[in-house]
Every structure is written in structure tokens, then in C-alpha cells.
Write a protein that holds these residues in place. Structure first.
Motif, PDB file in Angstrom:
ATOM      1  N   ASN A  81       0.789  -1.235   0.000  1.00  0.00           N
ATOM      2  CA  ASN A  81       0.000   0.000   0.000  1.00  0.00           C
ATOM      3  C   ASN A  81       0.819   1.281   0.000  1.00  0.00           C
ATOM      4  O   ASN A  81       0.378   2.297  -0.513  1.00  0.00           O
ATOM      5  N   LYS A 129      -4.947   1.475   4.966  1.00  0.00           N
ATOM      6  CA  LYS A 129      -3.819   0.551   4.942  1.00  0.00           C
ATOM      7  C   LYS A 129      -2.473   1.254   4.849  1.00  0.00           C
ATOM      8  O   LYS A 129      -1.435   0.645   5.071  1.00  0.00           O
ATOM      9  N   GLN A 130      -2.469   2.528   4.509  1.00  0.00           N
ATOM     10  CA  GLN A 130      -1.188   3.244   4.435  1.00  0.00           C
ATOM     11  C   GLN A 130      -0.733   3.758   5.802  1.00  0.00           C
ATOM     12  O   GLN A 130       0.313   4.371   5.916  1.00  0.00           O
ATOM     13  N   ASN A 154      -6.471   7.373   1.668  1.00  0.00           N
ATOM     14  CA  ASN A 154      -5.017   7.386   1.654  1.00  0.00           C
ATOM     15  C   ASN A 154      -4.544   8.438   2.652  1.00  0.00           C
ATOM     16  O   ASN A 154      -5.354   9.243   3.138  1.00  0.00           O
TER      17      ASN A 154
END
Ligand SMILES: [Zn+2]
Length: 678
Positions: A22, A150-151, A211
Motif C-alpha cells: 500500500n 492501509k497506508q 489514503n
């Protein structure tokens, strides 16, 4: 292997793969392999819930339990930034901040991403909670939703507590794909990102392609002394740092040090900062995410602490906004304003509207041509914008007034004195010197803070004094018997005493202020100061020079053109002006610049125009050198031009040195300069 160990091992491994996939975009294993490990962990956690961690990679999928978002206090300062809207404003800010720092400092330029601000708090290296910005003091706890992004590293290699600020956003392409599925329900990526943070089901949030990019870190231990090192550390802890970050400094050593520390980011000398900002402005459309500006901040943490904060903003950072703030409202009326020099300005009265934190009810319309280009009339709905500190402008008409669509027509005559308006260049003028509005405006200008600073009589008082006929011109300010006001409503003894006091005090204002306060066309503060520096330090000298009617006497002055020279000759040959000056002289105003006591220093730099660049041992900040030059009659400007006679060049001079060489200006180093001062 025991179960707990295997769970920990799987967690660490999966988080690493999530990061590789990611953040770095460099997966090491296939999706299938990943899913196998993931399922194994999920199974083990289900069977052994006592070992399942809050920051397990399985938490990325979110939960179906309803979230609540309790309020929590921030433990780091979460302030918003002050804003600049023009390149000029930004350059001024950089120069001012460098001056305040008193040494060569680095500036870091980062993209201002248009998303939702978040603060991540880590305990012993693990994500503990995530708060929205809220009001800056208290935010909403959105940790469960944040875990699905997920980052964001859930477990880091850090062992101490720290906090991270970042911006949650959705890329343009992800937004399009996602929004298509929902028949374009969302208006823009920012709204979707901000809304999603408060979605009550984290399982839903997990499906939204959010993000993050982080931009500030607050570490308890081993605190680095510069921002770049902090970014480096965050990156090493697997946080996503925006690669479109740049570093600028006048000190080339500091630039190369940064380059080594963080090779991914752009670096340059301080002279290149403006060009970089302009370039980023142009290329913003090519990014796959929205940015609404850039953030410029000081690199050195100790300098940041020294500069500190205002009640709203840090003094060590500013946002450069690409677009001026705008708002929509209705034009209720269009009025004509006549200035002290007769210039006519149309002004729109607006239905009050909030813009950039203040309520606006007036906007300038510049001139007749501008109104015609806009095709603006009363009752129209318009877009207005505010750039910098100037009063807002009407940008365009959104809807014409449906009942009475029209375009405003300029009157043929001055609404105050009925004399015919005359067009001169882009503007109309009331040329009548007896025009009551012009006279009133000149009185208001005379007493204003920047001129004579008679703060007890503001615009309202002058309106009143003028309408009563108590004051008809500038000398009347000093001649009127203010005790007469005691008979008027709203004027108590104390108030009248204060007016008398501040009027008396204004008599001590120096000649430079008095002359500028008279408000002659072309004779603003800067021009007055140039006149005085060039030897015209009393009204008598100016008047007798003007009497010769020789343009060159004045046009030879650096910065004066022929137009200014002609205006001066006109002003100081005009009988009415001369009478007014004579009257004020008798009243006791200063018409001669007092020789400054501290300077017995000869004006050895008279007629010279200096530029100062680079850094100095004994003239730090550079304004110290500027003062020395000015004390000796020289002038200092910020940029090299054909008029630059001397360049004072310290270490790391940058591009100005090259320019000055081309212009054949004298290049003076610090030692030579010190000799010249002796
Ligand atoms: Zn008029």
C-alpha cells in the motif's frame, strides 16, 4: 510454536506486506499467498481472542459495530495556518521570517492536500488513537475508521510515544471509480474523505479508497532539531511522506546536508523558492489528488520555538493558497465614491456574506470599464473574492437580477458637487477642488493613523464636524474651538479634552509625516522620504526648487519620473496650496526635517542604491547593514536592477551576485563594507 508467538509473527509479517503493497507499491508476495497468511491469522485470533491485538492487520477490514466518536483533547498544538494569496505576499513573509530568525534558516515547502486533517497518537510505537482536528483543542476519536486505512502503520519500530499530523485524502482516480458505483453521489474527493472518517461502520470505511500523507511528527525522545530529520524518521517508521516536498536555504552546506538526509526531495537555494512555488502552481492539475496550496515552514525546530505562535497561527509557517477565498452574494446597490484627489471609484454594497473568516458588505468595482466587462447591475448575484488584505472584488456575475436586468451606468456628474466627471486614463475624476467630498476625504486622510495619527477624531467625527460646517479644510482642524462640541449630543468633557490633547500632540509629528499627510498627488510616504534624503529636507527648499519650474531638479531623484516631477512643480506653485502650507506653518506644524541627533554621520552613501545578499558575521540580521547604509544617506532595495550601484555580498550570495556583476554594480564584501563605515 505457541499460538501467541505465531499470532505476533503473522501480525508483523502481514503489516509489513500491507506496507509494501500500500505504501511502497512493491509487493513481495502474491495476493493468494497474502490471503493465506491473513486467513491463518484471522482463524487464530477467533480461536484465541485473548491474544488478538487492537492493531492487528485484520482490523483493516473494519467492524460492523456502530462507532461513536467521543471527543478527546489534543496533546499537541493543532493550529491552522496563516495564509498568503500572492507570490509577493509570500516573498515578504519569507524575508520577514528570515529577518526575525536573525540567521540563515531553511524553508520546507509541502503540498497542502485538500482532504481531512488527522492527528495520530502512538503509545510505545503502536497506534493508540486518531483524532480529527476538531476545534484544534478537542477532536473526535475516529480510531476504528483510521485503522482501516492501509497506508497508516499500526505498529512501528519506535518504542516511545509520539504523535503524527497528516491529511487523509482520496485520489482523483480512486474517487471517480468509487463514485461511479454510487451514481456520483459525492460531490468531490474531499467531502467523501471527510465524511468517511465519521462513518459509523468501519467495515464500510474499509471499502473506501482512503489514503494518507503525513507532514509533522512530535517525538517524546531523541527529538531532532530540524523538520527534515523528523520527516526522515517518519519515513523510516513506514509513514507515507509526500515526495513533492522541497527544501530551500541560503546556506549551501545546509542544502547539501538535506540532500544527503532525504535524497527524494527537491532542494535549492533560497532564491529559487519563488520559482518553485510558481512551478507547483502551474503543475497542480497534473497531480492525482487535489491540493489547494502549499505550506511553507521553517526547518529549524529551535527557531520555530523562538518565533512561537499568535493566538491562531504558528509564526513559523504559512500557507500559500492558490485561489483567493470566494463567496457568492447579491449586489444590493452600487455607489460612487470620490477620493481626495478626485478619482471616482464605484463600490458595490453587498448583502453581507462571510468570506475568509470575516463578514463582507462592500466590494470595489474599480472603474466604469470594469462594470461594463462584468455587465453588472443592481440586484445581480455575483462571485466575490478576497486577495490579501485589500477589500474584496466582484469577479463575475452568476445570475442577473431577473426583475430588472441592467448594467450600471456611470453618472455624468459628481454626485457631491455636480461638476462634470472627466475621464482620464481608466478612471473618471471630479476635477473640482472645492468638491466637499474631496475636501472631507483629504481631512480624513490627514488625521489617519498612518499620517498625523489624530486618533480621537475618526471618520464619523469628521463627518459630523464637516456636516455642521465646523471644519471646512485641513487648517480648521487646528483652528476650531472644540469646547463648542460640549453643546452637542455625545460629546462629554472628557471626550473633548482627549480630542484637544491629541490634536496638540500631532503638532510634534515630523516634517516627513506632515508633508505626506497633505496628500498631494504623487507625494506618498516613499516619495517624501526620497525627497528628504536627497536634500529637500524643508518645505522652503522644496518650494524654492519648484519655483524654478525645472523638471530635472526633481526628476533626477532616484525613483522619481517626469510625471512626479511635474506634479511637484504644480503642487508647490499653486497659490491655494502655498496658502494652506503657510497657515499650517503658523499653527506650528513641522515643515523642516530635524537633523537626527544621533547622526553626526556624513552622508557618504548619498545617491547610492544598495542591495544586500548572503549572510554576514557582523550584520546579522541583514537589516543591520541596511541601517548603516541608510544612516549614511544611501538607499537599500531588495532586488538587483540597472539602478543598483552597490551589492553588499556576504557568504552564499546566490543569484543576486551574478545579476549585480552583469549590471556592473560595485561588489562589496563584508570586510570592505566595514572599512567604508569607518
Ligand atoms: Zn465632486
Amino acid at each position: 510454536m505457541d499460538t501467541k508467538k505465531r499470532i505476533d509473527q503473522l501480525s508483523t509479517e502481514l503489516l509489513r506486506h500491507q506496507y509494501l503493497y500500500n505504501v511502497k507499491n512493491e509487493p513481495e508476495i502474491s495476493d493468494l499467498e497474502y490471503d493465506r497468511l491473513f486467513d491463518e491469522l484471522l482463524n487464530l485470533e477467533e480461536q484465541n481472542p485473548q491474544y488478538a491485538s487492537e492493531n492487528s492487520p485484520t482490523k483493516r477490514v473494519g467492524s460492523d459495530l456502530d462507532n461513536t466518536f467521543p471527543e478527546k483533547e489534543h496533546t499537541i498544538p493543532v493550529l491552522s495556518l496563516d495564509k498568503e494569496y500572492t507570490g509577493e505576499g509570500l516573498e515578504k513573509w519569507v524575508a520577514k521570517t528570515m529577518g526575525k530568525a536573525g540567521k540563515n534558516i531553511g524553508f520546507v515547502v509541502e503540498e497542502k492536500i485538500d482532504g481531512a486533517s488527522i492527528v495520530l497518537y502512538y503509545k510505545m510505537g503502536r497506534l493508540d488513537n486518531a483524532l480529527t482536528r476538531g476545534n484544534g483543542l478537542v477532536g473526535n476519536d475516529v480510531t476504528e475508521n483510521i485503522r482501516t486505512i492501509k497506508q497508516i502503520p499500526l505498529i512501528t519500530g519506535e518504542t516511545s510515544d509520539f504523535a503524527v499530523r497528516g491529511e487523509i485524502f482520496i485520489s482523483k482516480s480512486d474517487f471517480e471509480n468509487y463514485n461511479r458505483k454510487f451514481e456520483n453521489r459525492y460531490s468531490n474527493p474531499r467531502n467523501l474523505a471527510a465524511g468517511s472518517l465519521r462513518n459509523i461502520k468501519s467495515s464500510v470505511v474499509a471499502q473506501i479508497p482512503m489514503n494518507i500523507l503525513v507532514y509533522e511528527g512530535y517525538f517524546r525522545e531523541n527529538t531532532a532539531n530540524d523538520h527534515i530529520s523528523i520527516l526522515r524518521r517518519l519515513k523510516d517508521l513506514n509513514f507515507k511522506i509526500n515526495p513533492n516536498t522541497a527544501f530551500f536555504c541560503a546556506d549551501s552546506e545546509s542544502v547539501s546536508l538535506t540532500k544527503n538526509k532525504f535524497p527524494e526531495i527537491a532542494t535549492g537555494s533560497i532564491d529559487e523558492l519563488s520559482a518553485y512555488v510558481k512551478e507547483r502552481m502551474k503543475t497542480r492539475e497534473t497531480l492525482d489528488y487535489d491540493i489547494d496550496g502549499l505550506v511553507i515552514k521553517i526547518n529549524e525546530i529551535d527557531v520555530r520555538e523562538n518565533l512561537g505562535y499568535t493566538s491562531h497561527h504558528p509564526r513559523w509557517a504559512t500557507a500559500f493558497k492558490f485561489d483567493a477565498p470566494t463567496a457568492q452574494t447579491i449586489v444590493e446597490n452600487i455607489r460612487i465614491q470620490v477620493g481626495r484627489n478626485g478619482r471616482v471609484t464605484p463600490v458595490a454594497t453587498l448583502k453581507p456574506v462571510r468570506i475568509a473568516g470575516s463578514t463582507v458588505s462592500r466590494a470595489t468595482l474599480h472603474n466604469q470599464e470594469y462594470i461594463e466587462i462584468l455587465e453588472l447591475g443592481t440586484g445581480d448575484r455575483v462571485d466575490i473574492s478576497k486577495r490579501g488584505d485589500i477589500i474584496p472584488a466582484v469577479d463575475k456575475v452568476i445570475d442577473k437580477n431577473s426583475e430588472n436586468p441592467s448594467v450600471f451606468k456611470f453618472p455624468g456628474t459628481c454626485p457631491f458637487c455636480l461638476s462634470v466627471l472627466i475621464k482620464d486614463g481608466a478612471h473618471h475624476f471630479c476635477k473640482n477642488r472645492e468638491c466637499p467630498e474631496r475636501i472631507k476625504r483629504s481631512i480624513i486622510y490627514f488625521v489617519a493613523k498612518d499620517q498625523m495619527d489624530i486618533d480621537t477624531i475618526g471618520k464619523k467625527t469628521i463627518d459630523f464636524l464637516f456636516s455642521k460646517g465646523f471644519i471646512k479644510n485641513i487648517p480648521d482642524i487646528y483652528k476650531f474651538n472644540y469646547d463648542r462640541l460640549l453643546q452637542e449630543e455625545g460629546y462629554k468633557e472628557k471626550k473633548v479634552e482627549n480630542i484637544k490633547k491629541s490634536i496638540e500632540k500631532s503638532k510634534t509629528q515630523p516634517f516627513s509625516r506632515v508633508l505626506a499627510a497633505l496628500g498631494f498627488d504623487g507625494l506618498g510616504k516613499a516619495a517624501v522620504s526620497d525627497l528628504i534624503k536627497n536634500g529637500f529636507d524643508s518645505i522652503d527648499k522644496i518650494i524654492s526648487a519648484a519655483a524654478k519650474r525645472d523638471i530635472e531638479i526633481f526628476s533626477d531623484i532616484e525613483g522619481f519620473g517626469e510625471t512626479t516631477a511635474r506634479l511637484l512643480i504644480d503642487h508647490f506653485n499653486d497659490r491655494e496650496n502655498l496658502e494652506k502650507i503657510e497657515e499650517l506653518k503658523k499653527i506650528g506644524l513641522n515643515f523642516k526635517e530635524e537633523a537626527r541627533v544621533e547622526t553626526g554621520i556624513p552622508a557618504v552613501f548619498a545617491g547610492q542604491l544598495w542591495v544586500i545578499t548572503g549572510s554576514f558575521e557582523n550584520f546579522n540580521p541583514r537589516s543591520k547593514a541596511a541601517k548603516e547604509i541608510e544612516k549614511r544617506g544611501g538607499r537599500v532595495s531588495t532586488s538587483v536592477s540597472s539602478k543598483t550601484t552597490h551589492l553588499l555580498s556576504g557568504s552564499s550570495p546566490g543569484s543576486k551576485l551574478e545579476k549585480a556583476r552583469k549590471q556592473k554594480s560595485a561588489i562589496i564584501n563584508e570586510a570592505q563594507f566595514s572599512d567604508m563605515l569607518k
